[in-house]
Motif scaffolding. Structure first.
Motif, PDB file in Angstrom:
ATOM      1  N   HIS A 143      -3.455 -28.158  -7.459  1.00 35.94           N
ATOM      2  CA  HIS A 143      -3.864 -28.658  -8.766  1.00 35.94           C
ATOM      3  C   HIS A 143      -2.545 -28.116  -9.826  1.00 35.94           C
ATOM      4  N   HIS A 188      -0.233 -30.192 -12.936  1.00 40.53           N
ATOM      5  CA  HIS A 188      -0.007 -31.426 -14.084  1.00 40.53           C
ATOM      6  C   HIS A 188       1.593 -32.003 -14.055  1.00 40.53           C
ATOM      7  N   ASP A 222     -10.458 -33.584 -14.347  1.00 35.19           N
ATOM      8  CA  ASP A 222      -9.769 -32.202 -14.705  1.00 35.19           C
ATOM      9  C   ASP A 222      -9.149 -32.398 -16.191  1.00 35.19           C
ATOM     10  N   HIS A 257      -9.984 -23.630 -11.211  1.00 36.62           N
ATOM     11  CA  HIS A 257      -9.457 -22.541 -11.978  1.00 36.62           C
ATOM     12  C   HIS A 257     -10.549 -21.620 -12.203  1.00 36.62           C
ATOM     13  N   ASP A 317      -2.257 -24.841 -11.696  1.00 31.92           N
ATOM     14  CA  ASP A 317      -2.710 -25.501 -12.923  1.00 31.92           C
ATOM     15  C   ASP A 317      -1.713 -25.455 -14.022  1.00 31.92           C
TER      16      ASP A 317
HETATM   17 ZN    ZN Z   1      -5.836 -28.336 -14.835  1.00 29.83          ZN
END
Ligand code: ZN
Ligand code: DOR
Length: 428
Positions: A60, A62, A152, A232, A305
């Motif tokens: 996970h 970005h 997400d 998360h 994340d």
């Molecule tokens: Zn995320």
């Protein structure tokens, strides 16, 4: 090039290995793992007094490409990943354009192939433009190489749409990663709802916004038998619901992130926008419940994340700031802090949560140092301390609340597919 990793303490739970071994890498694969491999002119790395772990797998992150290359690119994200010990990273589809069609999945694979650094696996969107209204072509995303699907950043609020998405995902053997947030409860919210939010005069996000949706996903798994992974996890109620569901035999998996077991809502007290994340930082009780969930197996994965944001989106009023913090370069040290405190058994738990389990959940064939496997590994000095300095962050964005912290666990070498990406702590 052939590499011989000499004398390191190998922690490889997939193969029940936890002791001193040499590892020989030939043609990008692990060819031998033995007590004493003779050096026949290989390039040797001295790993004595160090730990050798499978390369970390982040399910996970970005990476912002395409669309927000000012925040992060596949290149800067790969370098930050390698610095943090990650050899495989799954990137979320909230890009511009979003990863909601075959073309963007192919773009990411093609660009990453040119870079030739880490493995990057795109995650496709569940709904077109991540709007929660119309399903994407899930089979097409899978054929193009998406390793999971997720909206997400946004929840899929419509339960009927989520049910249909799960039924399709099941047909194509894809996992749906669910961002659990009841949007009707979180609108305008800035941090965890409770005492600290009241002191600061900031609108709160109730913990139930997460657990209500976790409960819904559990019931949808009961209905569809599809594969769901909860993103998360931040509250003790979510941990409790998932623990009970697993006891009942409902097959779902979940992750938490380092910030949910190393920080509480009190970190927001000075309006530090780097502590503004979604879901928000919670309370001490939640932190304890998350750690317990990691130890007892309720929580399968530690993901980052990693959410890079430009200074102009963070150096502003708390109300206006974007949600998210970077995490690739600090995750392993924070996991060691939260879980292991450098006990060997603890490191094996860290490898499970940060490499083996995410790889198994997504079917990536990573997370192991078995013979014949891809040579993705890292060498760690688990006792050495370091300080996170803003100028030394490799991510294009510097939105970390851990700047200035003394962390334990220095990553010295990273090898990915037999290529040395990090040597003596420096990117090659
Ligand atoms: Zn995320
Ligand atoms: O804090 C967050 N940042 N949470 C999300 O769900 C999205 C992410 C982002 O993309 O910045």
């Amino acid at each position: 090039m052939n590499i011989l990793v000499k004398g390191g303490h190998v922690v490889d739970p997939a193969n029940n290995r936890d002791g001193i071994f040499d590892i020989l890498i030939e043609k990008g694969k692990i060819s031998r793992v033995e007590k004493d491999i003779k050096d026949e002119g290989y390039k040797a790395i001295d790993a004595r007094d160090k730990f050798v772990l499978p390369g970390l797998v982040d399910m996970h992150a970005h990476l912002r490409e395409p669309g927000r290359e000012d925040e992060e690119t596949l290149l800067s994200g790969s370098q930050a990943a390698a610095k943090g010990g990650f050899t495989s990273v799954c990137c979320m589809p909230n890009t511009t354009p979003p990863i909601d069609n075959q073309g963007v999945v192919e773009y990411i694979y093609a660009e990453n192939k040119k870079l030739g650094l880490i493995n990057i696996y795109p995650i496709g969107a569940v709904t077109r433009n991540r709007e929660g209204k119309e399903l994407t072509e899930i089979g097409e995303l899978k054929r193009a190489g998406a390793v999971a699907i997720s909206d997400d950043g946004n929840p899929v609020m419509d339960t009927e749409i989520m049910r249909r998405a799960l039924e399709y995902a099941k047909m194509f053997n894809l996992t749906i990663i669910s961002h659990c947030e009841d949007a009707s409860l979180t609108s305008g919210g800035l941090m965890n709802e409770g005492y600290t939010a009241a002191v600061l005069g900031l609108k709160g996000i109730p913990r139930q916004a997460e657990s209500i949706m976790v409960g819904r996903e559990i019931e949808l798994v009961r209905l569809t038998k599809a594969k769901v992974h909860i993103a998360h996890v931040s509250t003790k109620e979510s941990v409790g619901l998932i623990r009970r569901a697993k006891k009942e035999g409902i097959g779902l998996t979940c992750e938490t992130c380092p910030h949910y077991f190393t920080l509480t809502e009190e970190a927001v007290l000075d309006y530090n926008t780097n502590c503004k994340v979604n879901p928000p930082l919670r309370t001490k009780e939640d932190v304890e419940a998350i750690k317990e969930g990691l130890k007892d197996g309720t929580i399968d994965v530690i993901a980052t994340d990693h959410a890079p944001h430009a200074d102009f989106e963070k150096d502003i009023e708390f109300e206006q700031a974007s949600f998210g913090m970077i995490g690739l370069e600090t995750a392993l040290s924070l996991a060691i802090k939260g879980l292991a405190e450098t006990k060997t058994g603890g490191l094996s738990l860290v490898v499970e949560k940060m490499s083996l389990n995410p790889s198994r959940i997504l079917g990536l064939n990573k997370g192991t140092l078995g013979m014949g496997e891809d040579a993705d590994l890292l060498i760690l000095d688990p006792k050495k301390e370091w300080i996170l300095e803003r100028e030394k962050i490799l991510s294009k964005s510097r939105n970390s609340p851990y700047i200035g912290w003394t962390l334990r666990g220095v990553i010295l070498n990273v090898v990915c597919g037999g290529r040395a990406l990090l040597t003596n702590g420096k990117i090659n």
